[in-house]
Design a protein around this motif. Sequence first.
Motif, PDB file in Angstrom:
ATOM      1  N   ALA A   1      61.461  30.199 -70.936  1.00  0.00           N
ATOM      2  CA  ALA A   1      62.085  31.149 -70.063  1.00  0.00           C
ATOM      3  C   ALA A   1      62.601  31.060 -68.767  1.00  0.00           C
ATOM      4  O   ALA A   1      61.401  31.020 -67.940  1.00  0.00           O
ATOM      5  CB  ALA A   1      61.859  32.215 -69.977  1.00  0.00           C
TER       6      ALA A   1
ATOM      7  N   ARG B   1      66.992  30.772 -73.158  1.00  0.00           N
ATOM      8  CA  ARG B   1      66.933  32.228 -72.561  1.00  0.00           C
ATOM      9  C   ARG B   1      66.704  31.479 -71.055  1.00  0.00           C
ATOM     10  O   ARG B   1      66.060  31.683 -69.724  1.00  0.00           O
ATOM     11  CB  ARG B   1      64.888  32.481 -73.018  1.00  0.00           C
ATOM     12  CG  ARG B   1      64.712  33.635 -73.749  1.00  0.00           C
ATOM     13  CD  ARG B   1      63.277  34.237 -74.548  1.00  0.00           C
ATOM     14  NE  ARG B   1      62.923  34.700 -75.881  1.00  0.00           N
ATOM     15  CZ  ARG B   1      61.950  34.948 -76.444  1.00  0.00           C
ATOM     16  NH1 ARG B   1      61.251  34.339 -75.644  1.00  0.00           N
ATOM     17  NH2 ARG B   1      62.651  35.646 -77.875  1.00  0.00           N
ATOM     18  N   CYS B   2      67.201  30.300 -71.030  1.00  0.00           N
ATOM     19  CA  CYS B   2      67.459  29.395 -69.592  1.00  0.00           C
ATOM     20  C   CYS B   2      69.349  29.584 -69.674  1.00  0.00           C
ATOM     21  O   CYS B   2      69.274  28.358 -69.380  1.00  0.00           O
ATOM     22  CB  CYS B   2      67.302  27.890 -70.151  1.00  0.00           C
ATOM     23  SG  CYS B   2      64.950  27.968 -70.354  1.00  0.00           S
TER      24      CYS B   2
END
Length: 400
Positions: free
Chosen positions: A148, A171-172
């Motif tokens: 993340a 989440r990136c």
Amino acid sequence: MPPEKKLKNVPTASSGDGIDVLPDGVLEHILGFLPVEEAGRTSVLARSWRDLWKYATALRVTCVIDDYKLYSRSLKHCRKTVDDMLRLRGRAPLEVCEITFASFYKKDQVASLNRWVRHVVMMCQVQRFRVVNFYAAEHLLLDNLPLASRHLTRLELVGLWLSNGFCDFSRCPSLQYLELTDCYLGSTERLSSDSIKWLSMTCCRFTTEFNTLILVPNVVSLRLDAHLYRRPILGSMPLLQEAFIRVPCMDDDWDCEEEDCYSCHDIMDDNKCALLNGLSNAEHLALLSESDTFIFKTDLKWCPKFIKLKSLLLNDCWCVAPDFSALNCILKNSPVLEILILQLFSKEPDHTVEIIGRYHPMDRSAVISEHLKTIKIKCEAVDEKIHRVLKFLCTFNICK
């Protein structure tokens, strides 16, 4: 907590005409080119250098021990050094981080690596991250948790075991470049990201139980080179510009005829087009197969239209006499193709013979792209197989 960054109010050790006159930001960038231990040693140069290394813009960690007799003690020292460095740096941001290690097999060693990875990504907000398992006999398993980070833009992994959770890169949101080399994705059902634009997977191993789904809808460049076991399934890639796909045989030294060879025969439903559907929007495409059993044959039953394809590279596995069905199929489904390159009989980039064919100006086949201007055949010698290929091309009114 991160150390307080102090302004340079203390006179430097030099006379004012050396490296110390450079701004802190420049010195922090220069220190980033040093291995982590050497960067730390600069703290003794002068009082103004005491904390400078903690803000180096890059962190380069190497835990590769050559002396086997000193291995255990040296490895323990290396891990402690990295732990101390990360603790002292705190949350100081990083532009680049490279971690190279070897023979991390024990539980505490694996835990150390995973701790470093999480700290660098989440706490240090690294932008470009490379993790290399150097000459390891086995792949090292990373935690089954997604990364993340709003800052990570480039990720390169070598020799690691990637689980299902780790391969969820949702989440990136800034991650654009992902390179996987010699990684094991045996338990990975899906690799997904809406942000990745460049994806490279070289010598990666998948499972024999199911086909891993690759969902990267915004990718513009794809390289899938020499995977093992079941081929992955490519999702839609509407923005794809270029792709290089090489499908190996399990054993390059013999013609594979084993029915249980997943790399060649790839047991999957006949109504699934695993690779070609995802590649149908490519503008430049290379399709190479190292097996005479031709792994693409299932995909060709459901061959899509390559509506944007301008240049195409195929090797000799696509040119199988007498009917050349594979070559014929893909040519008929490439309506705007301009350049066709056939690389025959050689795996090396250098070829001793190159034949260029063009359409006869007064005649054109209705089933071939009207935009096709050139066909190049690269080979070691003009033998009987080459003559058969040329004869087949003549059926489309293509002359040498």
